[in-house]
Structures are given as C-alpha cells and as structure tokens.
Design a protein around this motif. Structure first.
Motif, PDB file in Angstrom:
ATOM      1  N   GLY A 139       5.591   0.378  -4.199  1.00  0.00           N
ATOM      2  CA  GLY A 139       5.504  -1.001  -3.741  1.00  0.00           C
ATOM      3  C   GLY A 139       4.152  -1.634  -3.953  1.00  0.00           C
ATOM      4  N   SER A 140       3.137  -0.839  -4.312  1.00  0.00           N
ATOM      5  CA  SER A 140       1.818  -1.411  -4.586  1.00  0.00           C
ATOM      6  C   SER A 140       1.818  -2.075  -5.958  1.00  0.00           C
ATOM      7  CB  SER A 140       0.739  -0.334  -4.508  1.00  0.00           C
ATOM      8  OG  SER A 140       0.991   0.687  -5.457  1.00  0.00           O
ATOM      9  N   VAL A 141       0.877  -2.989  -6.176  1.00  0.00           N
ATOM     10  CA  VAL A 141       0.835  -3.750  -7.422  1.00  0.00           C
ATOM     11  C   VAL A 141       0.391  -2.845  -8.563  1.00  0.00           C
ATOM     12  CG1 VAL A 141      -0.292  -5.642  -8.644  1.00  0.00           C
ATOM     13  CG2 VAL A 141       0.395  -5.921  -6.249  1.00  0.00           C
ATOM     14  N   LEU A 142       1.233  -2.770  -9.596  1.00  0.00           N
ATOM     15  CA  LEU A 142       0.922  -1.946 -10.756  1.00  0.00           C
ATOM     16  C   LEU A 142       0.234  -2.758 -11.847  1.00  0.00           C
ATOM     17  CD1 LEU A 142       1.212   0.793 -12.231  1.00  0.00           C
ATOM     18  CD2 LEU A 142       3.430  -0.014 -13.083  1.00  0.00           C
ATOM     19  N   ILE A 143       0.784  -3.936 -12.160  1.00  0.00           N
ATOM     20  CA  ILE A 143       0.255  -4.729 -13.265  1.00  0.00           C
ATOM     21  C   ILE A 143       0.652  -6.189 -13.065  1.00  0.00           C
ATOM     22  CG2 ILE A 143       2.276  -4.297 -14.713  1.00  0.00           C
ATOM     23  CD1 ILE A 143       0.401  -4.221 -17.142  1.00  0.00           C
ATOM     24  N   SER A 144      -0.194  -7.100 -13.517  1.00  0.00           N
ATOM     25  CA  SER A 144       0.091  -8.533 -13.465  1.00  0.00           C
ATOM     26  C   SER A 144       0.131  -9.075 -14.885  1.00  0.00           C
ATOM     27  CB  SER A 144      -0.974  -9.272 -12.648  1.00  0.00           C
ATOM     28  OG  SER A 144      -1.006  -8.806 -11.320  1.00  0.00           O
ATOM     29  N   ILE A 145       1.187  -9.855 -15.173  1.00  0.00           N
ATOM     30  CA  ILE A 145       1.398 -10.382 -16.523  1.00  0.00           C
ATOM     31  C   ILE A 145       1.536 -11.894 -16.447  1.00  0.00           C
ATOM     32  CG2 ILE A 145       2.930 -10.357 -18.536  1.00  0.00           C
ATOM     33  CD1 ILE A 145       3.750  -7.526 -17.758  1.00  0.00           C
ATOM     34  N   GLU A 146       0.805 -12.597 -17.283  1.00  0.00           N
ATOM     35  CA  GLU A 146       0.930 -14.055 -17.379  1.00  0.00           C
ATOM     36  C   GLU A 146       2.146 -14.383 -18.232  1.00  0.00           C
ATOM     37  OE1 GLU A 146      -2.422 -17.307 -17.881  1.00  0.00           O
ATOM     38  OE2 GLU A 146      -1.852 -16.491 -19.841  1.00  0.00           O
ATOM     39  N   VAL A 147       3.024 -15.242 -17.708  1.00  0.00           N
ATOM     40  CA  VAL A 147       4.281 -15.543 -18.385  1.00  0.00           C
ATOM     41  C   VAL A 147       4.482 -17.048 -18.452  1.00  0.00           C
ATOM     42  CG1 VAL A 147       5.381 -13.393 -17.658  1.00  0.00           C
ATOM     43  CG2 VAL A 147       5.545 -15.400 -16.190  1.00  0.00           C
ATOM     44  N   GLU A 148       5.386 -17.430 -19.353  1.00  0.00           N
ATOM     45  CA  GLU A 148       5.808 -18.827 -19.399  1.00  0.00           C
ATOM     46  C   GLU A 148       6.616 -19.135 -18.142  1.00  0.00           C
ATOM     47  OE1 GLU A 148       5.098 -21.079 -21.571  1.00  0.00           O
ATOM     48  OE2 GLU A 148       4.159 -19.914 -23.174  1.00  0.00           O
ATOM     49  N   GLY A 149       6.422 -20.300 -17.568  1.00  0.00           N
ATOM     50  CA  GLY A 149       7.176 -20.676 -16.381  1.00  0.00           C
ATOM     51  C   GLY A 149       6.435 -20.322 -15.111  1.00  0.00           C
ATOM     52  N   ALA A 150       7.191 -20.232 -14.018  1.00  0.00           N
ATOM     53  CA  ALA A 150       6.587 -20.084 -12.701  1.00  0.00           C
ATOM     54  C   ALA A 150       6.200 -18.650 -12.364  1.00  0.00           C
ATOM     55  CB  ALA A 150       7.552 -20.605 -11.635  1.00  0.00           C
ATOM     56  N   GLY A 151       6.822 -17.681 -13.009  1.00  0.00           N
ATOM     57  CA  GLY A 151       6.549 -16.296 -12.653  1.00  0.00           C
ATOM     58  C   GLY A 151       7.188 -15.936 -11.326  1.00  0.00           C
ATOM     59  N   ASN A 152       6.785 -14.795 -10.762  1.00  0.00           N
ATOM     60  CA  ASN A 152       7.378 -14.360  -9.489  1.00  0.00           C
ATOM     61  C   ASN A 152       6.349 -14.229  -8.378  1.00  0.00           C
ATOM     62  OD1 ASN A 152       5.948 -12.099 -10.225  1.00  0.00           O
ATOM     63  ND2 ASN A 152       7.617 -10.635  -9.851  1.00  0.00           N
ATOM     64  N   LEU A 153       5.142 -14.830  -8.576  1.00  0.00           N
ATOM     65  CA  LEU A 153       4.083 -14.684  -7.592  1.00  0.00           C
ATOM     66  C   LEU A 153       3.466 -16.028  -7.267  1.00  0.00           C
ATOM     67  CD1 LEU A 153       2.424 -12.412  -6.124  1.00  0.00           C
ATOM     68  CD2 LEU A 153       0.738 -12.701  -7.927  1.00  0.00           C
ATOM     69  N   LYS A 154       3.321 -16.272  -5.962  1.00  0.00           N
ATOM     70  CA  LYS A 154       2.643 -17.482  -5.531  1.00  0.00           C
ATOM     71  C   LYS A 154       1.129 -17.323  -5.723  1.00  0.00           C
ATOM     72  CE  LYS A 154       6.083 -18.497  -1.960  1.00  0.00           C
ATOM     73  NZ  LYS A 154       6.299 -18.676  -0.502  1.00  0.00           N
ATOM     74  N   GLU A 155       0.448 -18.448  -5.932  1.00  0.00           N
ATOM     75  CA  GLU A 155      -0.994 -18.412  -6.168  1.00  0.00           C
ATOM     76  C   GLU A 155      -1.739 -17.720  -5.024  1.00  0.00           C
ATOM     77  OE1 GLU A 155      -4.288 -18.919  -8.507  1.00  0.00           O
ATOM     78  OE2 GLU A 155      -2.236 -19.486  -9.013  1.00  0.00           O
ATOM     79  N   SER A 156      -1.303 -17.956  -3.803  1.00  0.00           N
ATOM     80  CA  SER A 156      -1.998 -17.391  -2.647  1.00  0.00           C
ATOM     81  C   SER A 156      -1.792 -15.891  -2.510  1.00  0.00           C
ATOM     82  CB  SER A 156      -1.516 -18.076  -1.358  1.00  0.00           C
ATOM     83  OG  SER A 156      -0.118 -17.892  -1.201  1.00  0.00           O
ATOM     84  N   ASP A 157      -0.771 -15.360  -3.197  1.00  0.00           N
ATOM     85  CA  ASP A 157      -0.461 -13.935  -3.079  1.00  0.00           C
ATOM     86  C   ASP A 157      -1.033 -13.108  -4.208  1.00  0.00           C
ATOM     87  OD1 ASP A 157       0.993 -14.416  -0.802  1.00  0.00           O
ATOM     88  OD2 ASP A 157       2.863 -14.732  -1.904  1.00  0.00           O
ATOM     89  N   LYS A 158      -1.743 -13.753  -5.142  1.00  0.00           N
ATOM     90  CA  LYS A 158      -2.221 -13.011  -6.305  1.00  0.00           C
ATOM     91  C   LYS A 158      -3.227 -11.944  -5.881  1.00  0.00           C
ATOM     92  CE  LYS A 158      -1.535 -16.578  -9.817  1.00  0.00           C
ATOM     93  NZ  LYS A 158      -2.182 -17.416 -10.840  1.00  0.00           N
ATOM     94  N   PRO A 159      -3.029 -10.695  -6.356  1.00  0.00           N
ATOM     95  CA  PRO A 159      -3.969  -9.631  -5.993  1.00  0.00           C
ATOM     96  C   PRO A 159      -5.244  -9.727  -6.803  1.00  0.00           C
ATOM     97  CG  PRO A 159      -2.334  -8.789  -7.516  1.00  0.00           C
ATOM     98  CD  PRO A 159      -1.943 -10.219  -7.219  1.00  0.00           C
ATOM     99  N   ALA A 160      -6.308  -9.195  -6.246  1.00  0.00           N
ATOM    100  CA  ALA A 160      -7.559  -9.124  -7.006  1.00  0.00           C
ATOM    101  C   ALA A 160      -7.407  -8.071  -8.082  1.00  0.00           C
ATOM    102  CB  ALA A 160      -8.709  -8.752  -6.073  1.00  0.00           C
ATOM    103  N   PRO A 161      -7.788  -8.389  -9.312  1.00  0.00           N
ATOM    104  CA  PRO A 161      -7.643  -7.410 -10.388  1.00  0.00           C
ATOM    105  C   PRO A 161      -8.526  -6.198 -10.147  1.00  0.00           C
ATOM    106  CG  PRO A 161      -8.956  -9.278 -11.141  1.00  0.00           C
ATOM    107  CD  PRO A 161      -8.402  -9.654  -9.792  1.00  0.00           C
ATOM    108  N   VAL A 162      -7.938  -5.014 -10.425  1.00  0.00           N
ATOM    109  CA  VAL A 162      -8.689  -3.775 -10.259  1.00  0.00           C
ATOM    110  C   VAL A 162      -9.352  -3.370 -11.554  1.00  0.00           C
ATOM    111  CG1 VAL A 162      -8.487  -1.328  -9.704  1.00  0.00           C
ATOM    112  CG2 VAL A 162      -7.198  -3.018  -8.395  1.00  0.00           C
ATOM    113  N   ALA A 163      -8.633  -3.506 -12.655  1.00  0.00           N
ATOM    114  CA  ALA A 163      -9.179  -3.133 -13.954  1.00  0.00           C
ATOM    115  C   ALA A 163      -9.137  -4.343 -14.863  1.00  0.00           C
ATOM    116  CB  ALA A 163      -8.361  -1.997 -14.563  1.00  0.00           C
ATOM    117  N   THR A 164     -10.285  -4.807 -15.310  1.00  0.00           N
ATOM    118  CA  THR A 164     -10.380  -5.960 -16.196  1.00  0.00           C
ATOM    119  C   THR A 164     -11.164  -5.573 -17.423  1.00  0.00           C
ATOM    120  OG1 THR A 164     -12.455  -6.716 -15.233  1.00  0.00           O
ATOM    121  CG2 THR A 164     -10.428  -7.475 -14.172  1.00  0.00           C
ATOM    122  N   LYS A 165     -11.477  -6.583 -18.266  1.00  0.00           N
ATOM    123  CA  LYS A 165     -12.260  -6.296 -19.461  1.00  0.00           C
ATOM    124  C   LYS A 165     -13.641  -5.774 -19.083  1.00  0.00           C
ATOM    125  CE  LYS A 165      -9.900  -9.621 -22.431  1.00  0.00           C
ATOM    126  NZ  LYS A 165     -10.020 -10.848 -23.229  1.00  0.00           N
TER     127      LYS A 165
END
Length: 423
Positions: free
Chosen positions: A71-97
């Motif tokens: 149930g923990s966040v595995l990965i976040s993907i930017e998609v066309e359209g609304a997606g399945n996550l509200k802006e306020s619920d977005k997790p802080a990225p753990v691994a970035t560039k």
C-alpha cells in the motif's frame, strides 16, 4: 497533465511487506502500459510490477534493498488527463535525478584469470570496458570463458542488458584477430580497485535462509559411492530409442524415481519439522525440490507428486521448472511446498559436498559428478562410472543409521536399475 500513483500491491498470502529488489526505470523515463517497472521480492519469489498506464516517471518511492509495506507509494507517473492523485496528496519524491537509484550489481565473484593449457591466439573484436567493470554473465559462461582463457570484459555481450552468452564467446574466438597483446597486457596489469556489492533481493533471501538453516538444524552429512555404469547404459539406450519422440533423459529423473521408491521404506525422510511446535509431519506425497542455479541466485522449484510421475513426465517437469526459475518466471507455488530436496552441480559437482538443508525439510540429497575409475569387480580390474551422493540430514529428526540405510537403499536401486520399476 495529471499524476498516476502506483502503490505496492497486495501480493496475497497475508504478505504485509516486500523488498524492492530492482528498478527497471528511472526518473524521466517514458513508459508504456504493461512495461515492467520494478522487481519486488517476497519470501517465496520475485514478482514483476508492470505499469497500468502510459506516461513519464516523475518519482520513485524507494531504493533497491528497501523493505516496503503493502500500500505504500511505489512510483509516480505523469500522465495525460487528471491521473488518480489529487495535488494535495502527492508524495514527496524519494529518488530523483539528484538522488539516483543505485544500479543493480551482479553478485557473482569472478575467478582470477589463469593461463589455459593452450591459450587462444585468435580473438574477436574487443569491447572497451573499464578495468573494474564487471560484465553480466552466468556462472557457466564465466567458467567457459576461464577455460578458454578469455577475459569477459573484452567480450561484447548480445544478451539482455549486454549479458555475455556462450555464443558470444564462440564469436569472439571465431572472428579472429592476430593481435593478442592487449588481453595479455590486461591480464598482468596491477589493480587496486574495490567493489562493494549490496546484499539485496534474492541474494539476501538466500543468505537469510542458509543462516537460519545452519543455526536451527543439527546438520550431519553422509557420503556414499555409487556405481552408475548400469543406469547410464539404460539412460543411453532409452534416449536412443525414445529420445526423438519423448525427449532426452538426464540422470535427474532416475534419481527422483530412486527417491520415491526408497522413501516407501524410509518415510521419516519425507517430512517437515516444525521446531517451534515440536511436531514432525510425515507426508505421503513426494514433492521433490530440485535446486536450480539462476542468474539471481539459487532457487528450488518443486516437482509435485513425483510418486505419480513416469521418467519422462519427471524429466519434462524438471526441465520446465528449471527454465522458469532461470528466466525469473517461476511462481510462488512452484517454489514452495517441497518435502525433500535434490541438489546437483552437474559437471561441477566435485567429489564431496555438504549441502545445507532446505528447512523445514529434514533431508537433502546431493549429487556429485560422474567419473570413470578403475574398480575391482569379481576379482577383475574394470573401468566403471562412479558417482558420490553427498547428503545432509537434520539430526534432531533423523538418526545416523537411518540416514546411511536410506542412501544405501538409493544406491541399490541405481546400481540395479530394473528394481526402480519392479512393484
């Protein structure tokens, strides 16, 4: 644009957390539906996590080796359209560039180069790799390269992710270049590099299971020499007569059959010991675990109900399961539930080994290599094919005499192969 978050799925069987073993993508990658994003490791098997959407990876939720809750966040993907996550619920990225995911490192120790009997002088095109770069290759390919006197880092790999295959070694020799000075110079170059290999995924599970087995069980081993001349002759005859229509037989299905027959008189070997509950469970069904080496480590797929299988049925199932394990496609069910284990290193089997029990089982039968040796038979010195069985038992459950008698029963069956089929 929106964000689609993939959470660690519920893999079933009451599993609450899994280990993130490997990422197949990084931040910034474009992914498509059904593309494998990551591998996660349960207690039983490796599981692929595919993408349900098309899009661009914007955040990874963990590092390889990290244990993550279902149930923990595995990965976040930017998609066309609304997606399945509200802006306020977005997790802080753990691994970035700026905090990249650690790359997978092949956890295989390569043997030191030695001079072969006849070092090849014709070598194919070399690949420019760093001196400390370890090419991907299976243990069998590494041994083949060592026997040929080839340094793997000089060979171009044609397999997935640049993995060096047996065919690549053949191509390296066949294409031919007379200049062998570069490999020779590299072989004697002074090295001061070091490599740290993170113990994660399958390698961590293997380490934990082996440590647990040696700490909990009272191991003892028994070695018996077996004359396999007659059964090898039978195997060659059956392959010549039926190989084209039924498939080729190795020695393994004969060994499985010998286990099945011997266990009729020694049911205490086909058992599991629950040392916490202090209960021994003897089973009528013979589910034979066949230890199989894969690129990610040792796996034990299970030939279920071996007592009900013919030689060719066992051979086909062993082959199917071994291929699934080596390709990382074996399911949890195929890797669990064994009642006794058979382990073999094939041509690398050596003379004697001391296999570690596959808990909660109480017996494991180890197969060493077949060698031709002079033996005295009825007063005459003859050449026979000999093989050792190096087997281990849990002394908390199995007495030494019973273990010896069990292996000697297997010896009798293999030396008189007709008795394998006499009811």
């Amino acid at each position: 644009m929106g964000t689609h978050v993939i959470k660690m799925p519920d893999i079933g069987e009451g599993i609450a957390e899994v280990e993130l073993s490997q990422w197949h993508v990084k931040v910034g990658d474009l992914v498509v539906e059904d593309q494998v994003l990551a591998d996660v490791m349960t207690d039983k098997a490796m599981v692929d996590i595919p993408s349900p959407v098309h899009g661009k990876v914007i955040a990874l939720g963990g590092q390889p080796g990290e244990v993550m809750a279902v149930g923990s966040v595995l990965i976040s993907i930017e998609v066309e359209g609304a997606g399945n996550l509200k802006e306020s619920d977005k997790p802080a990225p753990v691994a970035t560039k700026e905090t990249p995911v650690a790359p997978k490192v092949e956890a295989v120790v390569e043997s030191k180069p030695v001079a072969p009997r006849t070092a090849p002088v014709c070598q194919g095109p070399m690949v420019a790799r760093e001196a400390n770069e370890r090419p991907l290759a299976s243990p069998a390919v590494r041994k083949h390269a060592l026997d040929l006197g080839i340094q793997l880092r000089l060979v171009r790999g044609s397999g997935p992710a640049g993995r060096v295959l047996h065919e690549d070694l053949d191509a390296y020799l066949a294409q031919g270049q007379s200049n062998a000075s570069a490999p020779v110079a590299a072989a004697y170059a002074q090295r001061n590099d070091e490599e740290q290999i993170q113990v994660i995924g399958m390698r961590r599970k293997i380490a934990q299971r082996m440590q647990d087995a040696t700490q909990r069980a009272a191991h003892f081993s028994y070695v018996e020499e077996i004359d396999v001349t007659a059964i090898e002759e039978l195997r060659a005859h059956l392959n010549e007569k039926h190989g084209a229509s039924r498939g080729k037989l190795t020695l393994l299905p004969f060994l499985v059959r010998a286990l099945v027959v011997a266990l009729r008189d020694f049911p205490q070997m086909n058992a599991r010991y629950d040392d916490e509950a202090q209960v021994i469970t003897r089973l009528g069904a013979v589910h034979v675990g066949v230890a199989t080496q894969s690129d990610v480590g040792l796996m034990v797929p299970v030939v279920r109900h071996a007592e009900a299988r013919s030689l060719w049925d066992s051979a086909a199932e062993i082959s199917r399961l071994a291929n699934a394990a080596r390709n990382g496609k074996a399911s949890r069910d195929e890797l669990s539930g064994s009642t006794i284990t058979l382990t073999s290193l094939g041509a690398l089997g050596g003379i004697v080994s001391t296999p570690v029990l596959n808990l909660p089982e109480v017996a494991i039968v180890g197969v060493n290599k077949i060698v031709e040796r002079p033996m005295v038979v009825k007063g005459q010195v003859v050449i026979r094919k000999m093989m050792n069985l190096s087997s281990s038992f849990d002394h908390r459950v199995v007495d030494g005499m019973d273990a010896a008698l069990f292996i000697q029963a297997i010896r009798g069956l293999l030396e008189q192969p007709a008795t394998l089929f006499v009811e």
